[in-house]
Motif scaffolding. Structure first.
Motif, mmCIF file in Angstrom:
data_model
loop_
_atom_site.group_PDB
_atom_site.id
_atom_site.type_symbol
_atom_site.label_atom_id
_atom_site.label_comp_id
_atom_site.label_asym_id
_atom_site.label_seq_id
_atom_site.Cartn_x
_atom_site.Cartn_y
_atom_site.Cartn_z
ATOM 1 N N ARG A 21 0.787 -1.128 -0.044
ATOM 2 C CA ARG A 21 -0.139 -0.078 -0.132
ATOM 3 C C ARG A 21 0.939 1.348 0.055
ATOM 4 O O ARG A 21 0.456 2.286 -0.597
ATOM 5 N N GLY A 22 1.820 1.228 0.802
ATOM 6 C CA GLY A 22 2.834 2.442 0.860
ATOM 7 C C GLY A 22 3.381 2.557 -0.672
ATOM 8 O O GLY A 22 3.616 3.799 -0.940
ATOM 9 N N LEU A 23 3.841 1.534 -1.357
ATOM 10 C CA LEU A 23 4.446 1.820 -2.848
ATOM 11 C C LEU A 23 3.450 2.221 -3.629
ATOM 12 O O LEU A 23 3.834 3.269 -4.351
ATOM 13 N N ALA A 24 2.122 2.025 -3.474
ATOM 14 C CA ALA A 24 1.240 2.301 -4.299
ATOM 15 C C ALA A 24 1.002 3.756 -4.201
ATOM 16 O O ALA A 24 0.647 4.628 -5.150
ATOM 17 N N MET A 25 0.799 4.197 -3.048
ATOM 18 C CA MET A 25 0.488 5.639 -2.420
ATOM 19 C C MET A 25 1.745 6.492 -2.775
ATOM 20 O O MET A 25 1.663 7.578 -3.633
ATOM 21 N N LEU A 26 2.947 6.186 -2.663
ATOM 22 C CA LEU A 26 4.202 7.014 -3.205
ATOM 23 C C LEU A 26 4.015 6.983 -5.049
ATOM 24 O O LEU A 26 4.302 8.159 -5.189
ATOM 25 N N ASP A 27 3.733 5.805 -5.409
ATOM 26 C CA ASP A 27 3.813 6.104 -6.748
ATOM 27 C C ASP A 27 2.697 7.102 -7.402
ATOM 28 O O ASP A 27 2.674 7.540 -8.531
ATOM 29 N N ALA A 28 1.446 6.908 -6.708
ATOM 30 C CA ALA A 28 0.161 7.754 -6.941
ATOM 31 C C ALA A 28 0.784 9.086 -6.875
ATOM 32 O O ALA A 28 0.153 9.930 -7.515
ATOM 33 N N VAL A 29 1.570 9.534 -5.914
ATOM 34 C CA VAL A 29 2.074 10.703 -5.670
ATOM 35 C C VAL A 29 2.918 11.225 -6.629
ATOM 36 O O VAL A 29 2.898 12.335 -7.168
ATOM 37 N N LEU A 30 3.836 10.417 -7.071
ATOM 38 C CA LEU A 30 5.008 10.889 -8.021
ATOM 39 C C LEU A 30 4.114 10.803 -9.590
ATOM 40 O O LEU A 30 4.861 11.347 -10.209
ATOM 41 N N SER A 31 3.422 9.929 -9.720
ATOM 42 C CA SER A 31 2.834 9.947 -11.063
ATOM 43 C C SER A 31 1.414 9.987 -11.067
ATOM 44 O O SER A 31 0.585 8.780 -11.000
ATOM 45 N N GLY A 36 1.195 5.982 -15.758
ATOM 46 C CA GLY A 36 2.738 6.023 -15.745
ATOM 47 C C GLY A 36 3.296 5.430 -14.386
ATOM 48 O O GLY A 36 4.338 5.358 -14.160
ATOM 49 N N ARG A 37 2.272 4.834 -13.816
ATOM 50 C CA ARG A 37 2.798 4.013 -12.446
ATOM 51 C C ARG A 37 3.310 2.852 -12.501
ATOM 52 O O ARG A 37 3.143 1.912 -13.579
ATOM 53 N N TYR A 38 4.322 2.344 -11.778
ATOM 54 C CA TYR A 38 4.737 1.051 -11.617
ATOM 55 C C TYR A 38 4.216 0.162 -10.728
ATOM 56 O O TYR A 38 3.814 -0.632 -11.072
ATOM 57 N N TYR A 39 3.860 0.741 -9.517
ATOM 58 C CA TYR A 39 3.193 -0.021 -8.155
ATOM 59 C C TYR A 39 1.787 0.508 -8.463
ATOM 60 O O TYR A 39 1.451 1.820 -8.181
ATOM 61 N N SER A 40 0.746 -0.372 -7.977
ATOM 62 C CA SER A 40 -0.628 -0.053 -7.645
ATOM 63 C C SER A 40 -0.976 -1.262 -6.738
ATOM 64 O O SER A 40 -0.584 -2.183 -6.341
ATOM 65 N N TYR A 41 -2.197 -0.706 -5.988
ATOM 66 C CA TYR A 41 -2.821 -1.539 -5.052
ATOM 67 C C TYR A 41 -4.460 -1.342 -5.061
ATOM 68 O O TYR A 41 -4.624 -0.140 -5.176
ATOM 69 N N ASP A 42 -5.024 -2.319 -5.291
ATOM 70 C CA ASP A 42 -6.655 -2.260 -5.249
ATOM 71 C C ASP A 42 -7.066 -2.967 -4.112
ATOM 72 O O ASP A 42 -7.131 -4.210 -3.948
#
Length: 223
Positions: A21-31, A36-42
């Protein structure tokens, strides 16, 4: 390294869930653009399942289903010598990769999202861990003939930020991937799942409004 080494380095299910979840949130902020995101979480993949995923934009990916039964992970490295589409595998999932999957996860062997148009499971590495288990499990994959490949199944490369879960590891990776400086303190904050603030968002992505992330936060289930 192979799937066997990765299995020993992965954390328990809940730690993996939180880190994903942390990885996905970081990617959501950066992209902010999802494509364009690398990590996601559903957090709402189904009524009872959540899905952590990665796509590198070049055909490599992983998906991890988290359910009351535990966690089921698959990796696909399109450059792997054991890819179903490579010259060695003959259009089939490599022998042993999916062997031994327990009944609790058997449905994922026919999950359409993990199959191609010919019903081939698009997987080069598979791991699972049932709730209450003390370790991750894998099938009896024989990779002894591929010793000249440093990462024959893609597990080490694609799951690298799940085996090395330090903020420094993510910051190094994201700086290269997104071609921008990444604030280490802000990364620490998000990976710890602390409340997202405008200050943290600005440190990671100047000009991005916290309110613009409301939909992403809900999808990720960021606390």
């Amino acid at each position: 390294m192979t799937v066997y080494d990765v299995a020993r380095a992965l954390p328990g299910i809940e730690e993996l869930r939180d880190h994903s979840r942390g990885l996905a949130m970081l990617d959501a902020v950066l992209s902010p653009q999802w494509e364009g995101r690398y990590y996601s979480y559903d957090a709402h993949w189904s009524d009872t399942e959540q899905l952590a995923s990665m796509k590198d934009g070049e055909g490599g990916e992983y998906t991890i289903v988290l359910s009351p039964a535990g966690a089921f992970a698959r990796v696909f490295d399109h450059e792997s010598p054991i890819s179903p589409y490579g010259p060695l595998a003959g259009g089939e999932t490599w022998p042993g990769v999916l062997d031994g999957v327990p009944d609790a996860f058997r449905a994922y062997l026919t999950e359409p999202a993990f199959l191609d148009e010919d019903d081939v499971h698009v997987t080069t590495a598979c791991l699972w861990r049932e709730t209450g288990d003390t370790a991750w499990r894998t099938g009896p994959v024989d990779l002894t003939e591929l010793t000249d490949h440093e990462d024959p199944d893609g597990a080490a490369r694609f799951l690298a930020l799940l085996t090395d879960r330090t903020p420094e590891a993510y910051a190094r990776w994201a700086s290269a991937y997104y071609e921008t400086a990444v604030d280490l303190d802000a990364v620490r904050h998000v990976l710890a799942l602390r409340p997202l603030t405008q200050e943290v968002v600005t440190a990671l992505h100047p000009g991005l409004d916290l309110a613009d992330l409301a939909e992403d936060r809900a999808e990720i289930g960021y606390p």
